[in-house]
Design an enzyme around this catalytic site. Sequence first.
Site, short mmCIF file in Angstrom:
data_model
loop_
_atom_site.label_atom_id
_atom_site.label_comp_id
_atom_site.label_asym_id
_atom_site.label_seq_id
_atom_site.Cartn_x
_atom_site.Cartn_y
_atom_site.Cartn_z
N LEU A 1 5.09 -12.71 9.62
CA LEU A 1 5.71 -13.87 8.97
C LEU A 1 7.05 -13.49 8.34
O LEU A 1 8.08 -14.07 8.65
CB LEU A 1 4.76 -14.44 7.91
CG LEU A 1 5.29 -15.62 7.08
CD1 LEU A 1 5.58 -16.83 7.96
CD2 LEU A 1 4.29 -15.98 5.97
N GLU B 1 10.58 -11.66 7.21
CA GLU B 1 11.72 -11.10 7.93
C GLU B 1 12.63 -10.38 6.95
O GLU B 1 12.47 -10.53 5.73
CB GLU B 1 12.48 -12.21 8.66
CG GLU B 1 11.65 -12.90 9.73
CD GLU B 1 12.40 -13.96 10.51
OE1 GLU B 1 11.79 -14.59 11.38
OE2 GLU B 1 13.62 -14.15 10.25
N GLY C 1 11.70 -13.42 2.81
CA GLY C 1 10.40 -12.95 2.35
C GLY C 1 9.66 -14.09 1.69
O GLY C 1 8.87 -14.80 2.30
N ILE D 1 5.59 -5.35 8.14
CA ILE D 1 4.41 -5.66 8.93
C ILE D 1 3.40 -4.52 8.85
O ILE D 1 3.65 -3.41 9.34
CB ILE D 1 4.80 -5.93 10.41
CG1 ILE D 1 5.89 -7.00 10.49
CG2 ILE D 1 3.56 -6.32 11.20
CD1 ILE D 1 5.55 -8.31 9.82
N THR D 2 2.28 -4.78 8.19
CA THR D 2 1.18 -3.83 8.17
C THR D 2 0.62 -3.68 9.58
O THR D 2 0.38 -4.68 10.26
CB THR D 2 0.07 -4.32 7.22
OG1 THR D 2 0.61 -4.47 5.91
CG2 THR D 2 -1.09 -3.33 7.18
N GLN E 1 -3.48 6.91 -18.16
CA GLN E 1 -3.31 7.24 -19.58
C GLN E 1 -4.55 7.94 -20.14
O GLN E 1 -4.44 8.91 -20.90
CB GLN E 1 -3.02 5.97 -20.38
CG GLN E 1 -2.63 6.21 -21.82
CD GLN E 1 -1.24 6.83 -21.95
OE1 GLN E 1 -0.43 6.73 -21.04
NE2 GLN E 1 -0.99 7.48 -23.07
N GLU F 1 1.62 -10.59 0.48
CA GLU F 1 1.06 -11.94 0.71
C GLU F 1 1.42 -12.92 -0.40
O GLU F 1 0.59 -13.69 -0.87
CB GLU F 1 -0.45 -11.85 0.94
CG GLU F 1 -0.76 -11.11 2.24
CD GLU F 1 -2.19 -11.19 2.68
OE1 GLU F 1 -2.86 -12.18 2.37
OE2 GLU F 1 -2.62 -10.26 3.37
#
Length: 391
Positions: A133, A135, A139, A165-166, A343, A370
Site C-alpha cells: 500500500l 509508497e 505513507g 513492505i514487510t 529501566q 499499519e
Amino acid sequence: MPDHAAQPVERRLPTEEARDLLGLVRELIQREIRPTAAEEEEAGRFPRDLFRLLSDAGLLGLPYGEEFGGGGQPYEVYLQVLEELAAARLTVGLGVSVHTLACHALAAYGTKDQQAARLPAMLGGGLLGAYCLSEPASGSDAAAMTTKAVRDGDDWVLTGTKAWITHGGIADFYTVLARTGAPGARGITAFLVPGDAPGISAAAPERKMGMKGSPTSQVHFDGVRIPDAARIGDEGQGFSIALAALDAGRLGISACAMGVAQSALDEALAFTTDRRQFGRPLADFQGLRFMLADMATAIEAGRALYLSAARRRDAGLPFAKEAAMAKLFCTDAAMKVTTDAVQLLGGYGYTADFPAERYMREAKVLQIVEGTNQIQRVVIARHLAGPETPR
C-alpha cells in the site's frame, strides 16, 4: 542470555478446539522459536523454513474459511495465538499478521473462482504474502499513491514503487493497490500479483533499529503484466478494500504489541525477583513494585481492548473505531512497558545480553506500522465527531 520463560498467560478461549490449538502453538513455540529467537534476531536471519512449518500446521490461515484451507477460527482466537507468537519473537508474530493481511483482499472480495484457484495455496500451501500500500511519497496519505495499473487488452501493466513492505523481495505473492483511474481514493484498484512475475524487483532491505530478522524493503514494479483475473473486486474499489484490511490488521498489531509487552514484563519480574540489593530482592522495593503493577495493568487493559474489538468483528458489528483504539492503546502501552523493563534492569537492561533492550526497540515500530498512532487518533476522532471541516 536466553529469554525468560514465564508462566503461560491464562486465556479465555471459546471452544475446546481453540484450547487444544493454543496448546499446540505453545509447544511449537517452545520447540522451534523461543530457544533461538535472540540469536536469530541479532544475526538478522529471517526464518523462512519456520513459516513453512507454520503453514503446514495451519497457522497462516487461522481466521479464514475451512472450505479453502483456512482454520475457521474467530478473530478472538486468532489474535491470542498471534500474541503468543509475537511474545516469543516479533518477527514471527508480525510476519503472520502481515501474511493474514495480504490474504484479506482475496478472502473477502475475490470471486469464488479466484478464491478456489488461489486461496488454498495462500492459506496452507507454504506460501508467504506481502501487502503493498505505502509508497516513498505516500505513507499516511495512502490515497495519494502514484503506482499505476494500465489496461492493455485483457491484461493490466503495473508500474511504480511500493515502500516499507514487510517480506519485500521474499514474498510468494503481493496484494498490490494501484491507481487505475482519477486521482484520489476512488481511482484505486486491488490486484494479486505473483512474487516471481517478470518486472518485480526489491531494493536492499531497510536497516532498522529493531526486527532485524524481518526484511522490509521497497518493491519495484517495472511494467509487470498480469491478467484481469488478478484484479480483486471492482475497478476503483481498491481503497475501500485496503481500509477494511487495515481495520483487521490493526488488531493483529495490537495483539503483537501485547505479546512483546508481556515478554518485557516477564523479564523484568524475573530480574527484580532474583536480583538483590541492600540485602533484599529488588522487587521488595515499593517504587519498583509499583512500576511492575502499572506494567501488568497496562497489558491486561490492552489485551481486553483488542479482544473486545475482535469479538465485535466476530459478531459482524462495526469495529473500525475500536480497532483504531486498540492499536493506539496497545502499542503505546508496549512502548511504555518495554521502556520501564529496561529501566528496571538498570545497566543490564541496556545491554544485548538481556532481551529487554530488544523488546524496547521492537515496540517502537508497532507505533508506526499499519497507520501511525497519530493517524489512529484521526480515525477515532472522525468516528466520534465526524469528518473535519473542509478548509
